[in-house]
Design a protein around this motif. Structure first.
Motif, mmCIF file in Angstrom:
data_model
loop_
_atom_site.group_PDB
_atom_site.id
_atom_site.type_symbol
_atom_site.label_atom_id
_atom_site.label_comp_id
_atom_site.label_asym_id
_atom_site.label_seq_id
_atom_site.Cartn_x
_atom_site.Cartn_y
_atom_site.Cartn_z
ATOM 1 N N GLN A 134 2.707 -9.634 -1.078
ATOM 2 C CA GLN A 134 3.723 -9.349 0.185
ATOM 3 C C GLN A 134 3.137 -8.446 1.022
ATOM 4 N N SER A 135 3.822 -8.389 2.090
ATOM 5 C CA SER A 135 3.482 -7.740 3.229
ATOM 6 C C SER A 135 3.159 -6.257 3.015
ATOM 7 N N ALA A 136 2.064 -5.545 3.485
ATOM 8 C CA ALA A 136 1.744 -4.195 3.419
ATOM 9 C C ALA A 136 2.657 -3.180 4.275
ATOM 10 N N PHE A 137 3.403 -4.058 5.043
ATOM 11 C CA PHE A 137 4.249 -3.334 6.131
ATOM 12 C C PHE A 137 5.771 -3.546 5.965
ATOM 13 N N ASP A 138 6.717 -2.500 6.190
ATOM 14 C CA ASP A 138 8.015 -2.822 6.329
ATOM 15 C C ASP A 138 8.595 -3.499 7.391
ATOM 16 N N LEU A 170 7.560 -2.821 -4.373
ATOM 17 C CA LEU A 170 8.499 -3.532 -5.277
ATOM 18 C C LEU A 170 7.965 -4.966 -5.595
ATOM 19 N N TRP A 171 7.825 -5.253 -6.789
ATOM 20 C CA TRP A 171 7.360 -6.635 -7.100
ATOM 21 C C TRP A 171 8.496 -7.301 -8.128
ATOM 22 N N THR A 172 8.590 -8.669 -7.478
ATOM 23 C CA THR A 172 9.677 -9.357 -8.526
ATOM 24 C C THR A 172 9.030 -10.193 -9.508
ATOM 25 N N GLN A 173 9.803 -10.671 -10.426
ATOM 26 C CA GLN A 173 9.521 -11.244 -11.654
ATOM 27 C C GLN A 173 8.521 -12.425 -11.241
ATOM 28 N N LYS A 174 8.802 -13.127 -10.396
ATOM 29 C CA LYS A 174 7.863 -14.255 -9.890
ATOM 30 C C LYS A 174 6.311 -13.826 -9.547
ATOM 31 N N GLU A 200 -8.139 -2.590 -16.665
ATOM 32 C CA GLU A 200 -7.536 -1.512 -15.749
ATOM 33 C C GLU A 200 -6.202 -2.416 -14.947
ATOM 34 N N GLY A 201 -4.970 -1.725 -15.115
ATOM 35 C CA GLY A 201 -4.156 -2.430 -14.309
ATOM 36 C C GLY A 201 -2.916 -3.082 -15.129
ATOM 37 N N PRO A 202 -2.131 -3.955 -14.602
ATOM 38 C CA PRO A 202 -2.090 -4.049 -13.163
ATOM 39 C C PRO A 202 -1.576 -3.106 -12.071
ATOM 40 N N LYS A 203 -2.041 -2.905 -10.906
ATOM 41 C CA LYS A 203 -1.740 -2.059 -10.212
ATOM 42 C C LYS A 203 -1.624 -2.669 -8.722
ATOM 43 N N THR A 204 -0.943 -2.019 -7.776
ATOM 44 C CA THR A 204 -0.655 -2.572 -6.531
ATOM 45 C C THR A 204 -2.131 -2.110 -5.509
ATOM 46 N N HIS A 254 -1.330 -7.155 -3.054
ATOM 47 C CA HIS A 254 -1.448 -7.981 -4.212
ATOM 48 C C HIS A 254 -1.488 -6.756 -5.488
ATOM 49 N N LEU A 255 -1.055 -7.534 -6.752
ATOM 50 C CA LEU A 255 -1.169 -6.937 -7.928
ATOM 51 C C LEU A 255 -2.490 -7.342 -8.549
ATOM 52 N N ARG A 256 -3.221 -6.409 -8.920
ATOM 53 C CA ARG A 256 -4.562 -6.275 -9.084
ATOM 54 C C ARG A 256 -4.879 -5.822 -10.598
ATOM 55 N N SER A 257 -5.692 -6.567 -11.398
ATOM 56 C CA SER A 257 -6.312 -6.002 -12.859
ATOM 57 C C SER A 257 -7.589 -6.101 -12.686
#
Length: 403
Positions: A228-232, A244-248, A275-279, A287-290
């Protein structure tokens, strides 16, 4: 490291050394590791770049770059380090290794060019490229066909990518872009590689470690997926803790994590740290990262890096799950050759360490044209229009430093 030459830090600077090699037609790699300041440069004075299987235990110091389609692992390119330099953030040489005695005259020619070269531009073979980039409609159609295949049970996930071509101004300075990438993406592996036999330059800033083994024998890899974008919408940075992360996206990243763990199980490695997942923020994206780590000395498995390299590439983060049907779908529907995009690259046996990264957020420069790449994982919850937007965000990583 050994040093037999009389090169001084006043003779060679990292960018001058790379550009001198380029102008003389020598294979070269310049890079900076994530969260570090030092820059590294290797050159090869031979007549070509060798093709080999990347087995760090059997290879000398050098730099590997491997294509996406390399299931047997035998089609990787390896730039042997005839000379290697490490420079601190001030551009001062702190390490030099010279193994190029048989190329003495060529090395002298390169040293001479280093003293006079100006960091201006690429002018060789600067003609237009007639190829076209992936269209919006064709990419959406491929995503829709992928969704139909997932619904039919052919695979759980497939990663579809696209290319985008940008005609470069003449003259154009890749060394300046390398510096911009180093400044803009401190957490990425930034690299600039020249392959003279292919008339290609590969430049990028990738956030994804594939296989890393350090001096202490600690093996590392990561599961990186979900974007997802790192900016609003107002252009302000989103704090990672508020992402906020979606189920997908959660499931997409979980598939990559499960695949890594399945590789550990296959070779009966149970003593790993997860370790993770974390943003994780990677430039303009999150991204989500482990993270996974194994002490190869503690489990007496010094070849773990090589074994995992063979098992992991290509990971489900760039291919899909299960691997073979996803790969077949990619070959039938993407409509172009990824070449080294979504392959891997990085230093091998440099300072007793090997660091290989998935070749993402990269561009190929050839014949005056930059080819940019972006991809996204297609799962049952994917929306075609959103998948296109994700590829646009990923291409923007490099577009931002070209503009």
């Amino acid at each position: 490291m050994d040093s037999e030459s009389h090169i001084t830090s006043q003779t060679v600077l990292p960018l001058h050394g790379w550009q001198s090699a380029y102008e003389l037609g020598y294979a070269a790699a310049l890079w900076r590791l994530p969260r570090q300041k030092d820059k590294h440069l290797i050159l090869n004075f031979g007549t070509g770049v060798s093709t080999t299987k990347i087995i760090p235990e059997d290879l000398p110091s050098g730099f590997a770059i491997s294509p996406f389609l390399n299931l047997e692992g035998e089609d990787s390119l390896f730039i042997k380090a005839d000379v290697y330099f490490r420079f601190n953030e001030m551009g001062e040489m702190v390490t030099e290794s010279n193994k190029s005695a048989e190329y003495g005259s060529l090395k002298e020619q390169w040293e001479s060019r280093c003293r006079t070269v100006e960091l201006s531009a690429l002018n060789k073979n600067n003609t237009s490229d007639s190829s076209t980039h992936t269209t919006y409609s064709s990419h959406l159609q491929s995503v829709k066909e992928a969704l139909a295949a997932i619904e039919a049970g052919e695979f759980q996930k497939v990663v579809l990518s696209r290319s985008k071509h940008v005609t470069l101004p003449s003259p154009f300075s890749v060394t300046s872009i390398f510096e911009r990438l180093c400044d803009k993406y401190p957490n990425a592996f930034v690299s600039l590689v020249y392959l003279p036999h292919l008339n290609q330059i590969w430049l990028g800033a990738t956030p994804e470690t594939l296989v890393s083994v350090d001096k202490e024998g600690i093996f590392r890899t990561v599961a990186l997926a979900g974007t997802q974008s790192a900016f609003d919408t107002a252009g302000q940075p989103i704090p990672p803790k508020q992402a906020l992360w979606t189920q997908k996206e959660i499931e997409e990243q979980a598939l990559v994590s499960r695949y890594i763990i399945s590789c550990f199980k296959k070779i009966r490695v149970r003593e790993y740290i997860e370790e993770g997942p974390k943003t994780a923020v990677a430039g303009n994206l999150m991204h989500l990262r482990s993270d996974y780590a194994v002490d190869t000395k503690a489990i007496n498995f010094p070849e773990l890096g090589t074994v995992m390299l063979g098992l992991l590439h290509p990971t489900s983060a760039v291919c899909g799950m299960p691997k073979l049907p996803a790969l077949q779908f990619i070959q039938e529907h993407e409509g172009y050759d990824r070449e080294f995009y979504s392959g891997y690259l990085g230093p091998v046996n440099i300072d007793a360490e090997t660091h290989l990264f998935v070749n993402l957020r990269c561009m190929k420069i050839s014949n005056g044209v930059a080819t940019l790449y972006g991809g996204g994982g297609i799962t049952e919850d994917s929306v075609p229009e959103k998948e296109w937007q994700e590829t646009e965000l990923k291409c923007q990583t490099l577009m931002a430093v070209l503009e």
